[in-house]
Design a protein around this motif. Structure first.
Motif, short mmCIF file in Angstrom:
data_model
loop_
_atom_site.label_atom_id
_atom_site.label_comp_id
_atom_site.label_asym_id
_atom_site.label_seq_id
_atom_site.Cartn_x
_atom_site.Cartn_y
_atom_site.Cartn_z
N CYS A 1 0.83 -1.21 0.00
CA CYS A 1 0.00 0.00 0.00
C CYS A 1 0.87 1.26 0.00
N SER A 2 0.22 2.40 -0.08
CA SER A 2 0.96 3.66 -0.13
C SER A 2 1.82 3.84 1.12
N THR B 1 -8.30 1.56 5.00
CA THR B 1 -7.51 1.79 6.21
C THR B 1 -7.73 0.76 7.30
N TRP B 2 -8.62 -0.19 7.12
CA TRP B 2 -9.04 -1.03 8.25
C TRP B 2 -8.24 -2.33 8.32
N LYS C 1 -7.38 8.82 6.71
CA LYS C 1 -7.06 8.94 5.29
C LYS C 1 -6.25 7.73 4.87
N VAL C 2 -6.42 7.36 3.60
CA VAL C 2 -5.71 6.19 3.10
C VAL C 2 -4.20 6.37 3.29
N THR D 1 -9.21 0.51 -6.72
CA THR D 1 -9.96 1.05 -5.59
C THR D 1 -9.60 2.50 -5.31
N GLY D 2 -8.63 3.03 -6.03
CA GLY D 2 -8.18 4.39 -5.79
C GLY D 2 -7.23 4.52 -4.61
N CYS D 3 -6.67 3.40 -4.16
CA CYS D 3 -5.90 3.40 -2.91
C CYS D 3 -4.62 4.22 -3.01
N SER D 4 -4.17 4.55 -4.21
CA SER D 4 -3.04 5.46 -4.41
C SER D 4 -1.68 4.87 -4.08
#
Lengths: 452, 1014, 182
Positions: free
Chosen positions: B137-138, B254-255, B579-580, B790-793
């Motif tokens: 993830c980011s 974020t979960w 925030k993500v 999902t736009g998770c960046s």
């Protein structure tokens, strides 16, 4: 042949050749007046303001302009197109009106050409300083190099600009200078101070008015005029290619070349008129720049205004007629979008206000004419601003839409370019005959009957 | 680079001889024989010089004496296995959060320069990590920057002064004796650290251990304790679910374990059209998960709780079970009915998941899942997750104990309670009575400021570690930096050992402990050593876990739980969310994450109080107006923003901002006359919303009622996108249909009815000229599945790290000059009259590498030209910066260096990728399809003679994508994944009508609904 | 070694206030077979060319040749650099994209045609910086037209010349020796 009872002569006051020489030499030979100094100091300091701004921007980064990743051009190219446009009137007056045998041009072609040169200098500044790395600007020239050799991209409109502007400046300069030689000789023969003696002796190339030289000279002048004429049309067409050949809706328009050219002539004449009106009172050339000249120029301005207005409406019509949603949006966004105020200024200054010039009473009032021409200049600056900014600030992908706010540095640069313009123009007034004496003499109304 | 073909990825097992592992200095990767030669000599020369510089800089900074780089002598004693300019990959485990995702550490010249998603052993690019698959993830991507954080503690500290461990340990040994010791830690997934802790606690009788998570799942854990007698998280197997109901739970963003969940979720949605899983999201504000939902039900948290209760009752009745007492029983509306029907229809193949910190809710959710027979199917409780272990009751016990003066020593590990506790002030006050406070924080923060002793924890790339995030998966972390540690840090485990007086070397200890506790025989290994080598080599070992008996759901579980009343109290209900890119304050010091635009709000460098659109209008609040949020005991002033898709009674605020330590960003970004500072007036980035949380019957509730008033002050947000709708503005839209057709979208219903509408895919293959550039080289292309995205960046940060993209700061982002090469366009669509139920589209956007590239034609100096392999190349050295190309780019993906962005932090510069030039001021830059990786792969295949296989070359964005949404490859290969993707009838190109022939395409977004907008 | 002999000739000058008078005078001179060396004045006198025996200028040809050459060179340069020396794929356009080459070709043509013509003119007219001008005192660049006639003629002609000056209202007339530049 002139019949003074029908049309007033171009030059009033039954001037003799001698008078012409004296009148035109007078401003150069008397000491500069207070007005001149004030004007000069103001324009010089304004120019310095611009110099500081440009220095800061080059030292710090182009980020000191209000541009962003969506709006990559704004003031810079607007100013560029604006100044190039101003230049056009000069060439048009000296070249096209010459070919059309419009004798009234002789009172103003010299000044107009000087204006052209100075305007093109101002214009040429912006493509250079708008670069991210101005110190590498010379890379746009196709010169042999050790990079492969790596040449330039002859498909890029910006490169066409380089050549168009370069040629335009050179030819205009040559044209202006060739026209100047006989008058420089005149000044040389009258010169008192050492500085002027040498300046004029060197610049007049030993001209002594031999008819043999005049004989060739007229041919050269004619040739230059015929070479400069296509330039008038081509330069702004090429400038318009910057936009016409791009994909951006609102730029990608086939009408641009003629539209830009007429716009340029329109704004150029407005600027010439403004300057002439100032010069006429400042240098008291009332006898040379007469109401006939004012009327003639005003007619051109009204004509230009109508054509420009026609172009605006054509754009809108074609956008609607094209059925292309991007095209349609681009123009709706111009007229009703966040920057519609600029569009409003453009239309009112360029299309509405100049219509006043239809009335002789307005044309007779130097003040009104002056105000109107200033309005036209403002309007034409905004035309370029509208075309450039409103097109790119909202183009294809809504995610990238952005607004544009100019910074102080940009304003300073814009004002500074005007400072440069007027500084150089004031110097020109002091150093060179403001009116083409030799040409004026050739068209003086003769008291006796007979042909000339 | 990563794409060097697979079998060369790995350290060979033999090279990991015991000897090489026992001496501490050779615990560094240099000690193990690296195999992957990164690239040919052409690169290595330059890379070496760079490496030399950075190596020197590193040495310099580590030694804290500023010396010019030229003086440094790199590799004076060069470890013989390291070949300068070659990249080596080490399998490891990310510790950015407690999820324990697998990752590859890309190491260059003895320093890590990139973290990558996990790739399975054996050279196939398979994404086989038992937890995370192959994504990162980011946050994981960005956590690399923490290693080169020059603001970290360089020495242990005693009473605020630099000290050394011998002194500290001596000092402490006496203090430990003085009285009761409490240890406060975040979730510990490492078995050996736990063991060390047990030892330590045993050594000091009466001492206590409290676990607390800033993103607490206490209620959920408690619920399973009540219901099944096991205080664990079930593993959520979204890939197995046909119906997913999320309630106030951002499981994709974020979960708990977003990468794991997103991967599973994407798989679940990948069934053939019309068959995709159905996802309903019940939430108060727009979460990343909500953006993907087929049905979004917008409810305040109070309503969410009552909805769950009602749903439980309905399903109970439907199942013929008598519904437990005390459940709220609201009147079901259409949405609730369809939820119930869908869930009942998918018994055993559905998931109900809630993040609401409310005991009753979580028990009810467990009840529902049990009722639907999801346990053992979609909820794996046999091999549960240990990714969250926090117990909210514990920290309250600690607080009261401290207040009562019963705590002599407090050890705080991996936590910052003085920042993220709601009553941080109270906690701090109570802490005053504590004799000794020990913090292991690696960089200064609120808690370390109040600590007597600081034993800074090394960055996870500097130490060995192990983790069992989910039962049956042993994940190992290994150091990836050539010096043992950059600063004088000591791992928590070593500290515990020292304090427990245990002299055994950490490695020996770990191996001993694991060999006892881990069932390595089950992983079919002859002896533990071979198991160990394999584990270190692969980074993770899966062991078939013994099946624990699944406890029956205790019907008593639901007894005596409180439920909120049907009547709403007046005022707004504030909901704290994450925030993500900034899940908690933990990463607030990370510039990459601060600059990452939030995929929903598109905001970077700060947080805001988000209001419903109608609510904001009613209060006359425009974006950026600072509002005062009042409760009876505190006021928080924070800028407000309207958020489509949010309930009008809800204010949502992201936590993780306003943390001390972000003052460092004051100088981020260029310095010029009109520049504005990146930090807010109070000197930090954003506003800390943690105080708005409350303790409610033992649980940390992230919600409470507040009132709002305007302050009349205003700030400008740093937004990377300011026009949010896919529809054109009403007053400038040409036609009735205002939607700009750049994202193709349909529904399963429409697909089933008439297939995908082909008129949207018109083929503009007409050219004015004949193509005289034909060749038989590969032509690179990319396809992005908008359903998987999902736009998770994660891709945004991955790209930033890979390509040395500068951080430009708040003001530059505000001026729309952010530099990210890949951005994720977020569009809202739907009825503007009903801003609550908008749909959201995520569209990743990077250079499309058009075959008829408009940018190339207009460049006067040939600074951007087309490669024979279809790449649109940007030649930085040649660029003079006319920006004409950017104006002419229909996708607006070109980025310009407006200034010289500062690269002054020498240590931080060590993170730079040596294969990428750092761009100077005044040049254009943009996505290159990670051409350096393409080149590396080609050189590699030249060297080895092995042909490049499809999927071997993975640009940073592709590599890290948790959901495999992006496919990259040679479009000329008949059987390549990209060719297949392009042939998909749902495939479309953006702005195809311009005939620029982009090499990037997208897969139509399909929503699982009957008709559009249902 | 040959000593450079300076060659002097007697020249007659007639100064007129009016261009038409000067023109008429010049024509009479040539009618009477009096050779006119040159006529000086502040602007061109139309109709005097026959009297002075001026031929149509060949500058137009120079202009044309310069233009043609530069056109060809410009096109060659563009083709060579774009399609042969280093062919580059720019926006998928063909290497030889003639339409795109036209603007530059045109501008180069105009530029060098112009410069070439003026250059030729200056050479042919022997105009260059620092050249000493003649008759600077005679106001020929101001308001006078001076006809210069070669002297050393029969006495009859000389007197004819005198009255011819008068008849056409010459402001003044004089004769002096002048170095002859060949």
């Amino acid at each position: 042949m002139h019949d003074d009872t029908i049309t007033p002569p171009l030059i009033l006051g039954g001037k003799s050749n001698r008078d012409v020489t004296n009148d035109i030499a007078a401003p150069l030979e008397r000491n500069p007046g207070q007005m001149w100094w004030i004007a000069f100091i103001i324009s010089f300091s304004v120019m310095m303001l611009g110099v500081v701004a440009v220095w800061y921007q080059i030292a710090t980064g182009i980020g000191t302009w209000g541009l962003n990743k969506t709006v990559g051009w704004a003031f810079d190219i607007t100013n560029f197109v604006f100044w190039v446009g101003i230049g056009h009137a000069g060439t048009l007056i000296s070249a096209i009106l010459f070919l059309l045998r419009q004798k009234w041009r002789t009172s103003m072609n010299r000044a107009a050409e000087a204006m052209t040169l100075i305007a093109v200098i101002c214009a040429g500044l912006f493509p250079v300083i708008h670069m991210g790395r101005p110190w590498l600007a010379y890379w746009v020239f196709p010169y042999p190099n050790m990079r492969g050799p790596l040449w330039v991209n002859f498909r890029s409109p910006l490169l066409w600009d380089v050549f168009a502007i370069g040629t335009y400046f050179t030819i205009s300069a040559v044209f202006w200078y060739v026209g100047l030689i006989p008058d420089l000789a005149t000044m040389r023969d009258r010169a008192k101070t050492v500085f002027r003696k040498t300046l004029y002796r060197v610049m007049s190339l030993g001209w002594s008015g031999s008819q043999r030289t005049w004989w060739r000279y007229e041919v050269v002048y004619l040739l230059l005029a015929s070479l400069a004429t296509p330039l008038v049309v081509s330069v702004h067409s090429v400038v318009s290619f910057d936009f016409a050949t791009a994909m951006v809706p609102g730029w990608h328009t086939t009408i641009f070349p003629p539209y830009f050219v007429i716009g340029a002539i329109f704004s150029g004449f407005a600027m010439v008129m403004s300057l002439m009106l100032i010069a006429r009172s400042a240098l008291d050339f009332g006898a040379y720049i007469t109401q006939r000249h004012v009327d003639a120029v005003c007619r051109v301005i009204v004509f230009g205004s109508c054509i420009v207005g026609f172009a605006y409406s054509t754009e809108l019509f074609i956008a609607w007629y094209s059925g292309n949603e991007f095209e349609q949006f681009a123009f709706l966004n111009r007229v009703r979008g966040p920057m519609s105020w600029a569009y409003f200024i453009m239309v009112s200054c360029n299309v509405v206000i100049p219509q006043l010039l239809w009335s002789q009473r307005v044309r007779n009032s130097a003040l009104l004419v002056f105000i109107i021409t200033i309005a036209v200049n403002i309007g034409m600056w905004f035309e370029r601003f509208v075309i450039i900014v409103t097109s790119i600030h909202r183009d294809f992908l809504p995610s990238s839409w952005a607004d544009y706010t100019p910074t102080l540095v940009e304003f300073a640069t814009l004002i500074g370019s005007f400072g440069l313009f007027f500084t150089l123009f004031l110097l020109f007034c002091r150093l060179f005959p403001f009116i083409a004496a030799s040409e004026v003499k050739a068209i003086l109304p003769r008291d006796t009957e007979g042909v000339h | 680079m990563t794409s060097s073909s697979g079998q060369n990825y790995w350290m060979s097992i033999d090279s990991l001889g015991d000897q090489s592992l026992e001496t501490p200095q050779s615990e560094s990767p240099d000690g193990s024989q690296p195999v992957s030669p990164e690239s040919d000599s052409g690169w290595s020369r330059r890379s070496f010089l760079r490496a030399a510089g950075f190596g020197g800089a590193g040495a310099v900074v580590a030694g804290c004496s500023p010396a010019p780089i030229k003086k440094a002598i790199p590799f004076l004693v060069q470890p013989e296995e390291i070949v300068p300019g070659r990249a080596y990959y080490y399998a490891s485990t990310c510790a950015g959060c407690s999820a324990g995702c697998g990752m590859m550490v890309k190491n260059r010249d003895g320093r890590p320069i990139k973290l990558e998603g996990f790739r399975g052993a054996g050279g196939t690019m398979d994404r086989s990590h038992p937890v995370s698959g192959g994504g990162l993830c980011s946050v994981g991507q960005a956590s690399l920057l923490g290693l080169y954080d020059s603001k970290r503690f360089k020495n242990p500290q005693l009473k605020g002064k630099d000290s050394d461990y011998s002194k500290i340990d001596a000092e402490l040994s006496s203090r430990f004796a003085a009285g009761k010791i409490w240890v406060l830690t975040a979730t510990i997934t490492s078995p050996s650290t736990r063991r060390r802790l047990e030892q330590f606690l045993a050594k000091h009788p009466g001492s206590e251990h409290v676990v607390y998570d800033e993103q607490s799942c206490s209620a959920l854990l408690d619920a399973h304790d009540r219901a099944f007698g096991q205080r664990v998280l079930p593993r959520y197997r979204f890939e197995r679910a046909d119906v997913i109901v999320g309630v106030g739970c951002d499981f994709l963003g974020t979960w708990v374990s977003p990468v794991e969940f997103a991967a599973g979720y994407a798989k679940g949605r990948e069934k053939n059209a019309g068959e995709t899983a159905w996802h309903a999201q019940v939430e108060g504000t727009m979460s990343l998960t909500g953006t993907k939902a087929d049905l979004r039900v917008v409810k305040t948290e109070r309503e969410q709780i009552r909805l769950i209760g009602t749903l439980a009752g309905m399903l109970a009745r439907r199942a013929g079970v008598s519904p437990p007492q005390g459940l709220p029983n609201a009147k079901p509306d259409a949405n609730l009915k369809s939820l119930e029907a869908k869930l009942w229809g998918a018994r055993g193949k559905s998931i109900v998941v809630s993040g609401v910190q409310h005991a009753g809710t979580q028990v009810a959710v467990a009840f529902i899942n049990d009722l639907l027979g999801n346990y053992g199917q979609t909820l794996d409780i046999e091999s549960p997750s240990f990714q969250r272990q926090g117990d909210d009751h514990g920290i309250q016990r600690l607080t009261s104990a401290m207040a009562a003066g019963g705590v002599e020593t407090l050890i705080i590990h991996d936590l910052n309670p003085l920042y993220d506790l709601p009553d941080a002030a109270g906690f701090a006050k109570a802490m005053k009575s504590v004799g000794t406070v020990i913090s292991t924080s690696s960089a200064p923060n609120e808690t370390s400021a109040a600590a007597t002793v600081i034993c800074p924890e090394p960055h996870f790339l500097e130490r060995w570690d192990d983790a069992i995030p989910v039962k049956g998966a042993l994940c190992l972390t290994q150091p990836a930096i050539s010096t043992t540690t950059l600063f004088k840090t000591r791992s928590f485990r070593d500290s515990l050992a020292a304090w427990a007086g245990d002299k055994t070397d950490d490695l020996a200890f770990r191996k001993a402990h694991l060999s006892k506790t881990v069932d390595w025989r089950a992983a079919s290994h002859a002896n533990f050593e071979s198991f160990w080598s394999a584990a270190v080599h692969d980074g993770v070992v899966e062991m078939p876990s013994k099946v624990a008996p699944l406890g029956k759901f205790k019907s008593t579980a639901l007894k005596g739980l409180s439920w909120p009343s049907a009547q709403a109290a007046d005022g707004f209900e504030v909901i704290l969310n994450e925030k993500v890119g900034m899940p908690s304050g933990r990463h607030a010091h990370n510039a990459w994450l601060q600059e990452l635009p939030d995929p929903i709000t598109k905001m970077s460098w700060g947080n805001a109080a988000l209001f419903g659109v109608a609510a904001a209008a009613e209060l006359r609040i425009s974006d950026g107006d600072i509002v005062a949020i009042r409760t009876k005991d505190l006021v928080i002033e924070i800028p407000a923003k309207a958020q489509p898709g949010q309930h009008d009674d809800v204010i949502s605020i992201a936590i993780g901002y306003g943390r001390s330590g972000t003052e460092r960003f004051a100088k981020v970004g260029p310095d010029w006359i009109e520049a504005r500072p990146t930090v807010a007036a109070d000197g930090v980035v954003g506003v800390n919303a943690a105080p708005l949380a409350v303790w409610e019957d033992g649980l940390l509730r992230r919600t409470r009622m507040v009132t709002v008033e305007k302050t009349g002050r205003h700030i400008d947000f740093a937004l990377s996108q300011t026009y949010d709708s896919i529809d054109l503005p009403a007053n400038t839209a040409p036609g009735e249909d205002r939607r700009r057709n750049i994202v193709h979208e349909t529904t399963t219903g429409a697909l089933a009815a008439k297939g995908c509408d082909d008129h949207a895919r018109h083929r503009g293959d007409v050219d004015l000229w004949t193509d005289d550039h034909a060749n038989n080289l590969p032509h690179w292309g990319m396809a992005i599945d908008l359903n998987r995205c999902t736009g998770c960046s994660a891709c945004v940060v991955a790209c930033q790290v890979e390509n040395n993209i500068p951080v430009v700061g708040h003001d530059e982002v505000r001026r729309r000059r952010d530099m990210h090469w890949i951005r994720i366009d977020r569009y809202y669509s739907g009825d503007p009259e009903k801003p609550e139920d908008v749909d959201v589209i995520h569209q990743p956007m990077m250079c499309h590498h058009c075959d008829n590239a408009p940018c190339e034609t207009v460049c006067p100096v040939l600074a951007t030209v087309h490669s024979e392999e279809g790449l649109n190349q940007q030649v930085y050295n040649r660029c003079v910066g006319t920006r004409y190309c950017a104006n002419n780019c229909p996708y607006k993906v070109r980025r310009f260096n407006w200034f010289d962005y500062s690269r002054e932090d020498r240590l931080q510069n060590m993170v730079l990728n040596p294969d990428i030039a750092v761009r100077s001021r005044g040049v254009m830059e943009k996505c290159s399809f990670c051409v350096q990786r393409i080149q590396a792969a080609k050189n590699e295949s030249k060297r080895t003679g092995v042909e490049i296989f499809d999927g071997q070359i993975q640009p940073a964005c592709v590599q890290t994508c948790p959901t495999e949404a992006i496919v990259f490859g040679d479009v000329k290969k008949a059987d390549s994944a990209i060719t297949k993707a392009n042939a998909d009838p749902l495939h479309f190109k953006v702005l195809e009508e311009l005939n620029v022939k982009p090499s990037v395409g997208y897969r139509t977004l399909v929503r699982n609904r009957k008709v559009k907008g249902e | 070694m040959a000593l450079k002999m300076r060659e002097y000739a007697l020249l007659h000058y007639g100064a007129f206030e009016d261009d038409r008078a000067a023109c008429a005078a010049a024509n009479d001179c040539s009618k009477n077979g009096i050779e006119i060396v040159d006529v000086y004045g502040p602007y061109p006198i139309h109709g005097i060319d026959k009297a002075m025996g001026l031929k149509p200028s060949r500058l137009t040809w120079a202009c044309f040749l310069f233009g043609l050459t530069s056109l060809i060179c410009a096109l060659l340069l563009q083709y060579w650099t774009s399609a042969f020396d280093w062919p580059t794929n720019v926006g998928g356009k063909p290497y030889e994209s003639l339409p795109a080459f036209i603007p530059v070709a045109f501008e180069m043509t105009v530029l060098f045609a112009g410069l070439g013509t003026v250059g030729t003119f200056l050479v042919w007219a022997r105009l260059f910086p620092g050249k000493r001008a003649i008759l600077t005192k005679a106001r020929v660049n101001d308001d006078r037209f001076v006809i210069v006639v070669r002297g050393g003629m029969p006495v009859a002609d000389q007197s004819k010349l005198e009255e011819l000056w008068k008849q056409h209202g010459a402001a003044e007339s004089w004769a002096e020796h002048q170095e002859i530049k060949s």
